[in-house]
Motif scaffolding. Structure first.
Motif, PDB file in Angstrom:
ATOM      1  N   THR A  72      38.430  11.375  85.451  1.00  0.00           N
ATOM      2  CA  THR A  72      38.251  12.777  85.886  1.00  0.00           C
ATOM      3  C   THR A  72      39.195  13.298  87.857  1.00  0.00           C
ATOM      4  O   THR A  72      38.435  12.735  88.681  1.00  0.00           O
ATOM      5  CB  THR A  72      36.663  12.733  85.891  1.00  0.00           C
ATOM      6  N   GLY A  73      39.165  14.006  88.081  1.00  0.00           N
ATOM      7  CA  GLY A  73      39.290  14.472  89.581  1.00  0.00           C
ATOM      8  C   GLY A  73      40.608  14.039  89.399  1.00  0.00           C
ATOM      9  O   GLY A  73      41.293  13.705  90.364  1.00  0.00           O
TER      10      GLY A  73
ATOM     11  N   ASP B 123      40.632  17.361  84.849  1.00  0.00           N
ATOM     12  CA  ASP B 123      40.249  18.371  86.196  1.00  0.00           C
ATOM     13  C   ASP B 123      40.350  19.837  86.112  1.00  0.00           C
ATOM     14  O   ASP B 123      40.471  20.350  85.044  1.00  0.00           O
ATOM     15  CB  ASP B 123      42.042  18.025  87.299  1.00  0.00           C
ATOM     16  N   LEU B 124      39.530  20.514  87.058  1.00  0.00           N
ATOM     17  CA  LEU B 124      39.186  21.493  87.101  1.00  0.00           C
ATOM     18  C   LEU B 124      40.203  22.538  87.175  1.00  0.00           C
ATOM     19  O   LEU B 124      40.201  23.910  86.484  1.00  0.00           O
ATOM     20  CB  LEU B 124      38.218  21.816  87.688  1.00  0.00           C
ATOM     21  N   ASN B 125      41.532  21.969  87.743  1.00  0.00           N
ATOM     22  CA  ASN B 125      42.096  22.764  87.877  1.00  0.00           C
ATOM     23  C   ASN B 125      43.118  22.369  87.438  1.00  0.00           C
ATOM     24  O   ASN B 125      43.885  21.554  87.595  1.00  0.00           O
ATOM     25  CB  ASN B 125      42.519  22.807  89.514  1.00  0.00           C
ATOM     26  N   GLN B 126      43.705  23.473  86.162  1.00  0.00           N
ATOM     27  CA  GLN B 126      44.931  22.902  85.613  1.00  0.00           C
ATOM     28  C   GLN B 126      46.116  22.924  85.695  1.00  0.00           C
ATOM     29  O   GLN B 126      46.488  22.023  85.332  1.00  0.00           O
ATOM     30  CB  GLN B 126      45.022  24.278  84.463  1.00  0.00           C
TER      31      GLN B 126
ATOM     32  N   ALA C 276      46.316  19.809  87.166  1.00  0.00           N
ATOM     33  CA  ALA C 276      46.645  18.959  86.363  1.00  0.00           C
ATOM     34  C   ALA C 276      47.816  18.402  85.842  1.00  0.00           C
ATOM     35  O   ALA C 276      47.956  17.270  85.772  1.00  0.00           O
ATOM     36  CB  ALA C 276      45.764  18.821  85.942  1.00  0.00           C
ATOM     37  N   GLU C 277      48.077  20.244  85.167  1.00  0.00           N
ATOM     38  CA  GLU C 277      49.241  19.786  84.496  1.00  0.00           C
ATOM     39  C   GLU C 277      50.546  19.242  85.588  1.00  0.00           C
ATOM     40  O   GLU C 277      51.278  18.272  84.844  1.00  0.00           O
ATOM     41  CB  GLU C 277      49.989  21.047  83.629  1.00  0.00           C
ATOM     42  N   GLN C 278      50.647  19.445  86.793  1.00  0.00           N
ATOM     43  CA  GLN C 278      51.355  18.969  87.684  1.00  0.00           C
ATOM     44  C   GLN C 278      51.450  17.632  88.139  1.00  0.00           C
ATOM     45  O   GLN C 278      52.929  17.290  87.700  1.00  0.00           O
ATOM     46  CB  GLN C 278      51.758  20.386  89.121  1.00  0.00           C
TER      47      GLN C 278
ATOM     48  N   GLY D  87      56.475   7.689  83.169  1.00  0.00           N
ATOM     49  CA  GLY D  87      54.835   7.226  82.525  1.00  0.00           C
ATOM     50  C   GLY D  87      54.133   8.129  81.224  1.00  0.00           C
ATOM     51  O   GLY D  87      55.272   9.298  81.535  1.00  0.00           O
ATOM     52  N   GLN D  88      52.953   7.418  80.962  1.00  0.00           N
ATOM     53  CA  GLN D  88      52.570   8.440  80.509  1.00  0.00           C
ATOM     54  C   GLN D  88      51.830   9.243  80.292  1.00  0.00           C
ATOM     55  O   GLN D  88      50.660   8.294  81.010  1.00  0.00           O
ATOM     56  CB  GLN D  88      52.358   8.011  79.086  1.00  0.00           C
ATOM     57  N   ALA D  89      51.449  10.613  80.629  1.00  0.00           N
ATOM     58  CA  ALA D  89      50.701  11.087  81.282  1.00  0.00           C
ATOM     59  C   ALA D  89      50.167  12.820  80.431  1.00  0.00           C
ATOM     60  O   ALA D  89      51.308  13.279  79.997  1.00  0.00           O
ATOM     61  CB  ALA D  89      50.763  11.652  82.704  1.00  0.00           C
ATOM     62  N   ALA D  90      48.973  12.571  80.227  1.00  0.00           N
ATOM     63  CA  ALA D  90      48.589  14.201  79.232  1.00  0.00           C
ATOM     64  C   ALA D  90      47.336  14.782  80.641  1.00  0.00           C
ATOM     65  O   ALA D  90      46.843  14.675  81.675  1.00  0.00           O
ATOM     66  CB  ALA D  90      47.989  14.045  78.373  1.00  0.00           C
ATOM     67  N   SER D  91      47.776  16.017  80.823  1.00  0.00           N
ATOM     68  CA  SER D  91      46.639  17.113  81.198  1.00  0.00           C
ATOM     69  C   SER D  91      45.103  18.014  80.741  1.00  0.00           C
ATOM     70  O   SER D  91      45.744  17.986  79.262  1.00  0.00           O
ATOM     71  CB  SER D  91      47.106  17.514  82.197  1.00  0.00           C
ATOM     72  N   HIS D  92      44.237  18.237  80.897  1.00  0.00           N
ATOM     73  CA  HIS D  92      43.346  18.523  80.486  1.00  0.00           C
ATOM     74  C   HIS D  92      42.164  18.709  81.224  1.00  0.00           C
ATOM     75  O   HIS D  92      41.985  18.420  82.124  1.00  0.00           O
ATOM     76  CB  HIS D  92      42.082  17.464  79.253  1.00  0.00           C
TER      77      HIS D  92
END
Length: 257
Positions: free
Chosen positions: A12-13, A37-40, A43-45, A55-60
């Motif tokens: 988170t964050g 993260d609150l800032n979509q 988070a996506e960046q 790496g492996q990553a996703a944003s929410h």
């Protein structure tokens, strides 16, 4: 050592500062990282930067102070892959004594820093139990154990994070869930730079040096140093560690007392 291969980690964050450093460190160690993260956009960046680095990553996008949002996003992730690690890093700061802290200030700090941690614990622990265990790491602060000037509400919130850590560690021993926390002193993040620019325009370098020297070691921590400790505590190598607060403070607690 310290591999997180085949592990799924929720942070988170995780779009900036310490959270971003942890996300990048975990991804480098092989984890599938989910940035909450609150800032979509941010988070996506962050997730895109991790993917670009291999790496492996996703944003929410999620407001951790909203329990239903936390439950929903955790449920969506768990429906696709088992969850192994939760890092409760999201939080906000506040400056003020009890007299200068308004009720609105107090409620905001409690809602994000305390209830936000509770909400994510509430959402994730059932999945960790179902998976046979896991690791929870909470971000506390030296303010949890020391009296810091003008940090009344913030200290309250981090004290709560510390004691939630101890409670969760004890309650879920038999579920193979470890829970620890890190208590950083000052860490050089964009938040610090923004604080100095806002409150000390034209004196940023001077005040940065002054704040750095309040740490006995003579400097602030770097976010990557918090990330390295987080990696250890969430790795299998730390399997014998639970219910522990780790100061990462340049000697601030022990050498200032």
């Amino acid at each position: 050592m310290f591999s997180l291969k085949n592990k799924t980690a929720l942070i988170t964050g995780g779009a900036s500062g310490i959270g971003l450093a942890i996300a990048k460190t975990f991804a480098q160690a092989g984890a599938s990282v989910h940035i909450l993260d609150l800032n979509q956009d941010q988070a996506e960046q962050a997730a895109d930067d991790i993917r670009q680095a291999g790496g492996q990553a996703a944003s929410h996008a999620v407001d951790v102070s909203n329990q239903q949002q936390a439950i929903d996003v955790v449920g969506r992730i768990a429906s696709r892959e088992p969850i192994h690690i939760l890092v409760n890093n999201a939080g906000v700061s506040h400056i003020g004594t009890v007299e200068t802290t308004t009720e609105a200030d107090f409620d905001r700090i409690f809602r994000i820093n305390v209830k936000g941690v509770y909400n994510c614990l509430y959402a994730v622990i059932p999945h960790l139990k179902a998976n046979g265990g896991g690791v929870i790491l909470n971000m506390a602060s030296v303010a949890a154990t020391l009296g810091l000037s003008d940090r009344f509400a913030y200290s309250m919130s981090k004290g709560a994070v510390l004691t939630m850590t101890l409670s969760v560690a004890k309650d879920y021993l038999n579920d193979n869930i470890r829970c620890n926390c890190i208590s950083p002193a000052r860490v050089h993040t964009p938040f610090v730079d923004g604080f100095l620019a806002k409150n000390y325009p034209g004196r940023e370098a001077e005040m940065f040096e002054k704040l750095s020297k309040t740490q006995p070691i003579g400097r602030m921590a770097e976010p990557q140093e918090v990330g390295a400790l987080a990696l250890y505590l969430c790795s299998d190598e730390a399997g014998f560690i639970t219910g522990t607060d780790y100061p990462l403070d340049g000697g601030f607690i022990r050498l200032n007392s």
